[in-house]
Scaffold this motif. Sequence first.
Motif, PDB file in Angstrom:
ATOM      1  N   GLN A   1     -10.282  -2.832  -4.055  1.00 19.05           N
ATOM      2  CA  GLN A   1     -10.110  -2.709  -2.610  1.00 19.05           C
ATOM      3  C   GLN A   1     -11.137  -3.523  -1.828  1.00 19.05           C
ATOM      4  OE1 GLN A   1      -7.470  -1.178  -1.207  1.00 19.05           O
ATOM      5  NE2 GLN A   1      -8.197  -1.989   0.739  1.00 19.05           N
ATOM      6  N   GLU A   2     -12.381  -3.497  -2.292  1.00 19.20           N
ATOM      7  CA  GLU A   2     -13.439  -4.229  -1.587  1.00 19.20           C
ATOM      8  C   GLU A   2     -13.179  -5.730  -1.601  1.00 19.20           C
ATOM      9  OE1 GLU A   2     -14.959  -0.319  -2.855  1.00 19.20           O
ATOM     10  OE2 GLU A   2     -13.891  -1.945  -3.873  1.00 19.20           O
TER      11      GLU A   2
ATOM     12  N   THR B   1      -4.108   0.524  -5.495  1.00 18.25           N
ATOM     13  CA  THR B   1      -3.249  -0.606  -5.153  1.00 18.25           C
ATOM     14  C   THR B   1      -3.174  -1.547  -6.343  1.00 18.25           C
ATOM     15  OG1 THR B   1      -3.892  -0.443  -2.833  1.00 18.25           O
ATOM     16  CG2 THR B   1      -2.916  -2.513  -3.536  1.00 18.25           C
TER      17      THR B   1
ATOM     18  N   SER C   1      -9.787  -6.583   0.666  1.00 18.34           N
ATOM     19  CA  SER C   1      -9.960  -6.339   2.097  1.00 18.34           C
ATOM     20  C   SER C   1     -10.588  -7.531   2.813  1.00 18.34           C
ATOM     21  CB  SER C   1     -10.810  -5.092   2.328  1.00 18.34           C
ATOM     22  OG  SER C   1     -12.120  -5.271   1.826  1.00 18.34           O
TER      23      SER C   1
ATOM     24  N   GLN D   1      -7.161  -9.898   3.172  1.00 17.49           N
ATOM     25  CA  GLN D   1      -5.826  -9.309   3.253  1.00 17.49           C
ATOM     26  C   GLN D   1      -5.104  -9.655   4.555  1.00 17.49           C
ATOM     27  OE1 GLN D   1      -5.080  -5.098   2.067  1.00 17.49           O
ATOM     28  NE2 GLN D   1      -4.628  -4.829   4.227  1.00 17.49           N
TER      29      GLN D   1
ATOM     30  N   HIS E   1       0.852  -1.183   0.000  1.00 16.97           N
ATOM     31  CA  HIS E   1       0.000   0.000   0.000  1.00 16.97           C
ATOM     32  C   HIS E   1       0.892   1.238   0.000  1.00 16.97           C
ATOM     33  CE1 HIS E   1      -3.765  -2.069   0.547  1.00 16.97           C
ATOM     34  NE2 HIS E   1      -3.342  -2.683   1.638  1.00 16.97           N
TER      35      HIS E   1
ATOM     36  N   TYR F   1       1.690  -7.296   1.513  1.00 19.14           N
ATOM     37  CA  TYR F   1       0.440  -7.925   1.902  1.00 19.14           C
ATOM     38  C   TYR F   1       0.079  -8.977   0.860  1.00 19.14           C
ATOM     39  CZ  TYR F   1      -0.210  -3.945   5.052  1.00 19.14           C
ATOM     40  OH  TYR F   1      -0.052  -2.996   6.046  1.00 19.14           O
TER      41      TYR F   1
ATOM     42  N   ALA G   1      -3.558 -11.183  -0.593  1.00 24.30           N
ATOM     43  CA  ALA G   1      -5.012 -11.338  -0.557  1.00 24.30           C
ATOM     44  C   ALA G   1      -5.428 -12.225  -1.707  1.00 24.30           C
ATOM     45  CB  ALA G   1      -5.715  -9.986  -0.643  1.00 24.30           C
TER      46      ALA G   1
END
Length: 202
Positions: free
Chosen positions: A171-172, A30, A175, A178, A21, A155, A157
């Motif tokens: 992002q949704e 990102t 998250s 992550q 990030h 990170y 995800a």
Amino acid sequence: MSHITVLNNTPEVVRIAIFKHAVVNPTLATTAWRVAEPPPGGQATVTVPPSYTIYGKYSTDAANPSRLDAETADESFAETTAAFSIEAVSSRDQNAPNVVIRRYFDDLVMNEVRIFNNYGLGVLTAIAMDRYPIFTPQVIWPGGLFIEDLRGPLYAALVSQPTNPGQRLIQEEISLTQVELLESSTLIVSGSIWTGYALEVE
């Protein structure tokens, strides 16, 4: 040099995006630095290099500055405090690049990487590891400055759609799973598409 091992304890192929990030520019999208796709019950390893590179794409035609038809050589560095200047150079060799990225050591700001554009046109500039950008490449306008803090962790995800390095992440979506990666860590993926997924770092 460290390694991230992804263990897939699911019955499916999973896609794991590895990313950073932006700290100084938190509104920056990102992007995936690397994407691991271990097979069901298998594993994948991603090597994290010990250094960074900066490179830029630029136009050699002042009348068409957005046509990025040339690229600078890479400038490598390993520190999180550094400053660089994008500059024009003159050469008698028609095939030689006419823009270079030079590192300098004056007026450094602790834990900031600063890139000044002293070229006459905007330059699409990337900070990368192993030639894969770790942030969305940015156009630095003539006389402009880009600043970022590289100390943040990596990170990981899970992403559902085919994702390539350099692609913007939603992002949704990221998250939901992550997790922060440690140096030379193992990431274990469990669950399924029917019950949901969980990521655990060891």
